[in-house]
Design an enzyme around this catalytic site. Sequence first.
Site, PDB file in Angstrom:
ATOM      1  CG  HIS A   1     -58.509  20.497 -48.494  1.00 41.01           C
ATOM      2  ND1 HIS A   1     -58.994  21.755 -48.778  1.00 41.01           N
ATOM      3  CD2 HIS A   1     -59.600  19.760 -48.171  1.00 41.01           C
ATOM      4  CE1 HIS A   1     -60.312  21.775 -48.621  1.00 41.01           C
ATOM      5  NE2 HIS A   1     -60.699  20.578 -48.272  1.00 41.01           N
TER       6      HIS A   1
ATOM      7  CG  HIS B   1     -67.497  16.770 -42.366  1.00 33.37           C
ATOM      8  ND1 HIS B   1     -67.795  15.949 -43.437  1.00 33.37           N
ATOM      9  CD2 HIS B   1     -66.394  17.478 -42.747  1.00 33.37           C
ATOM     10  CE1 HIS B   1     -66.919  16.144 -44.407  1.00 33.37           C
ATOM     11  NE2 HIS B   1     -66.058  17.067 -44.022  1.00 33.37           N
TER      12      HIS B   1
END
Length: 314
Positions: free
Chosen positions: A179, A115
């Site tokens: 993140h 992705h």
Amino acid sequence: MHAYLHCLSHTPLVGFVDPEQAVLDEVNRVIADARRRIAEFDPELVVLFAPDHYNGFFYDVMPPFCLGIGATAIGDFASAAGDLPVPAELAEACAHAILNSGIDLAVSYNMQVDHGFAQPLEFLLGGLDRVPVLPVFINGVAAPLPGFQRTRLLGEAMGRFLNTLNKRVLILGSGGLSHQPPVPELAKADAHLRDRLLGGGKQLPPDERERRQQRVISAARRFTEDPHSLHPLNPVWDNRFMSLLEQGRLSELDAIGNDELSAMAGKSTHEIKTWVAAFAALSAFGRWRSEGRYYRPIPEWIAGFGSLSATTEI
């Protein structure tokens, strides 16, 4: 020749764990606006810098950088699947040029991507197959990692090559910002996970892939309820980073070590090196200006979510 740049965070959690509708609408407007500007630019070639998440690259051979001369997206987390339209002869010429610049770039004639590559092509161009693409992997999770300086030099070498082509080039960077989702680490892996990280994970059985994806989804749900369950997002760092890019101050990042970056913003923040490579490539085209800056921390997606464009000045 004219070049356009867009850097965009990606997240596999879209559609699985989403923020409130107002935030989702805001992000969708940002992406739609970027897509409109890219359509107006009408690129003839895309260069996409993106990471992997142990779906295509493993510890059997883990290069810092790799150019796909052939590439296929696996369709994880319901992202687009299929072959990327890589112009093989041009990709080979690109590899030779970058190697001749002193950058140790690996190549793959059968690169498997996830992705991290598929989302920007879907969101910004409408699909994997819309424009010929040179896909460039930058290792962002599997230590030892490339640093900011080496990544910047890769981008500069790519930009010098692109500037010889007489094409309208779209330069994309995919990943970040701050993140730290639950990505496995070799040093902490049990025997089964170690086998997967050493290459056994390239063709996961569907049920095992589903369990892996559910772990990420569950972690995101926990993070929205308990911000201490994962490394916190760091909006201060994210905005400082975006400002450095906008001001062309890429070399100031060289002094930031990998351990320092992980401690500040999370172990997956190294994906932002795709943005550094993209801006470094753009710099080879001469004067440019930034536009379309957007940032919001989105815990549902375990990401400081950013979007930033730039265009050369004719």
